[in-house]
Write a protein that holds these residues in place. Structure first.
Motif, PDB file in Angstrom:
ATOM      1  N   ASP A  19       0.664  -1.139  -0.175  1.00 47.71           N
ATOM      2  CA  ASP A  19       0.073  -0.154   0.086  1.00 47.71           C
ATOM      3  C   ASP A  19       0.893   1.203  -0.081  1.00 47.71           C
ATOM      4  N   LEU A  20       1.922   1.200   0.725  1.00 41.42           N
ATOM      5  CA  LEU A  20       2.747   2.505   0.856  1.00 41.42           C
ATOM      6  C   LEU A  20       3.640   2.442  -0.430  1.00 41.42           C
ATOM      7  N   ALA A  21       3.884   1.422  -1.118  1.00 43.10           N
ATOM      8  CA  ALA A  21       4.543   1.518  -2.300  1.00 43.10           C
ATOM      9  C   ALA A  21       3.855   2.026  -3.541  1.00 43.10           C
ATOM     10  N   ARG A  22       2.529   1.485  -3.497  1.00 51.15           N
ATOM     11  CA  ARG A  22       1.630   2.303  -4.414  1.00 51.15           C
ATOM     12  C   ARG A  22       1.395   3.554  -4.275  1.00 51.15           C
ATOM     13  N   GLU A  88      -0.157  -6.359 -10.419  1.00 52.19           N
ATOM     14  CA  GLU A  88       0.650  -5.387  -9.926  1.00 52.19           C
ATOM     15  C   GLU A  88       1.827  -6.105  -9.276  1.00 52.19           C
ATOM     16  N   PHE A  89       2.958  -5.611  -9.349  1.00 51.16           N
ATOM     17  CA  PHE A  89       4.292  -6.035  -8.764  1.00 51.16           C
ATOM     18  C   PHE A  89       4.964  -4.966  -7.954  1.00 51.16           C
ATOM     19  N   ILE A  90       5.303  -5.373  -6.868  1.00 54.07           N
ATOM     20  CA  ILE A  90       6.079  -4.609  -5.968  1.00 54.07           C
ATOM     21  C   ILE A  90       7.193  -5.641  -4.861  1.00 54.07           C
ATOM     22  N   LYS A  91       8.429  -4.900  -5.195  1.00 54.15           N
ATOM     23  CA  LYS A  91       9.451  -5.353  -4.366  1.00 54.15           C
ATOM     24  C   LYS A  91      10.477  -4.459  -3.929  1.00 54.15           C
ATOM     25  N   THR A  92      11.227  -4.860  -3.219  1.00 50.95           N
ATOM     26  CA  THR A  92      12.341  -4.076  -2.788  1.00 50.95           C
ATOM     27  C   THR A  92      13.693  -4.612  -3.563  1.00 50.95           C
ATOM     28  N   SER A  93      14.387  -3.565  -3.820  1.00 50.83           N
ATOM     29  CA  SER A  93      15.826  -4.005  -4.736  1.00 50.83           C
ATOM     30  C   SER A  93      16.933  -3.050  -4.398  1.00 50.83           C
ATOM     31  N   ASN A  94      18.213  -3.610  -4.549  1.00 54.95           N
ATOM     32  CA  ASN A  94      19.300  -2.860  -4.400  1.00 54.95           C
ATOM     33  C   ASN A  94      19.640  -1.804  -5.763  1.00 54.95           C
ATOM     34  N   GLY A  95      18.880  -1.764  -6.637  1.00 56.27           N
ATOM     35  CA  GLY A  95      19.061  -1.220  -7.953  1.00 56.27           C
ATOM     36  C   GLY A  95      17.750  -0.892  -8.498  1.00 56.27           C
ATOM     37  N   VAL A  96      17.799  -0.044  -9.576  1.00 52.09           N
ATOM     38  CA  VAL A  96      16.540   0.051 -10.387  1.00 52.09           C
ATOM     39  C   VAL A  96      16.470  -0.848 -11.590  1.00 52.09           C
ATOM     40  N   GLN A  97      15.345  -1.087 -12.137  1.00 57.16           N
ATOM     41  CA  GLN A  97      14.981  -1.600 -13.308  1.00 57.16           C
ATOM     42  C   GLN A  97      14.130  -1.082 -14.280  1.00 57.16           C
ATOM     43  N   PRO A  98      14.727  -1.406 -15.557  1.00 53.49           N
ATOM     44  CA  PRO A  98      13.700  -0.706 -16.459  1.00 53.49           C
ATOM     45  C   PRO A  98      12.137  -1.210 -16.534  1.00 53.49           C
ATOM     46  N   GLY A  99      11.177  -0.126 -16.556  1.00 48.46           N
ATOM     47  CA  GLY A  99       9.993  -0.550 -16.743  1.00 48.46           C
ATOM     48  C   GLY A  99       9.085  -0.273 -15.378  1.00 48.46           C
ATOM     49  N   TRP A 100      10.210  -0.073 -14.402  1.00 49.15           N
ATOM     50  CA  TRP A 100       9.580  -0.194 -12.736  1.00 49.15           C
ATOM     51  C   TRP A 100       9.590   1.432 -12.441  1.00 49.15           C
ATOM     52  N   ILE A 101       8.763   1.758 -11.547  1.00 41.84           N
ATOM     53  CA  ILE A 101       8.928   2.941 -10.978  1.00 41.84           C
ATOM     54  C   ILE A 101       9.713   2.684  -9.647  1.00 41.84           C
ATOM     55  N   ALA A 102      10.727   3.303  -9.519  1.00 37.98           N
ATOM     56  CA  ALA A 102      11.620   3.300  -8.398  1.00 37.98           C
ATOM     57  C   ALA A 102      11.452   4.468  -7.576  1.00 37.98           C
ATOM     58  N   VAL A 103      11.594   3.947  -6.314  1.00 35.70           N
ATOM     59  CA  VAL A 103      11.305   5.076  -5.163  1.00 35.70           C
ATOM     60  C   VAL A 103      12.538   4.781  -4.150  1.00 35.70           C
TER      61      VAL A 103
END
Length: 118
Positions: A19-22, A88-103
């Motif tokens: 919910d927070l990520a969205r 909808e796909f939400i995850k944490t990551s150590n980097g950004v990925q094309p096609g994703w909104i990165a916060v």
């Protein structure tokens, strides 16, 4: 005006990290800067964002701290969000990925004194 004279943001706990990520992705999708604040407090992990709830009755804006509370650490440097027809796909990551909104997740050494959480 001192920090003690400023009313703290209203705490608003969300049900899940998704919910927070969205919410944050919607802010970023509108071209506004968006970042998540992360800190540990009383043995719990908090991740959240301070946002302004605009034009509430006679006020020009009410600050709200939307947050998620977790007993386990929140890993990664970014919250990534992607929404498409299949879901909808939400995850944490150590980097950004094309096609994703990165916060970006900004890790604080301690809870800011002006935030009030229960």
């Amino acid at each position: 005006m001192s920090l003690e004279e400023i009313p703290p943001p209203i705490p608003m706990q969300v049900e899940g990290l998704e919910d927070l990520a969205r919410f944050m992705a919607s802010i970023a999708g509108l071209g506004q800067p968006a970042y998540a604040l992360h800190f540990e407090y009383n043995g719990l992990n908090y991740i959240g964002v301070i946002a302004i709830y605009r034009d509430y009755y006679k006020w020009y804006g009410v600050p709200v701290f939307y947050y998620y509370e977790s007993k386990t650490p929140i890993d990664g440097k970014y919250l990534l969000v992607r929404s498409e027809e299949s879901g909808e796909f939400i995850k944490t990551s150590n980097g950004v990925q094309p096609g994703w909104i990165a916060v970006p997740i900004i890790r604080l050494k301690e809870k800011p004194s002006f935030l009030k959480i229960s």
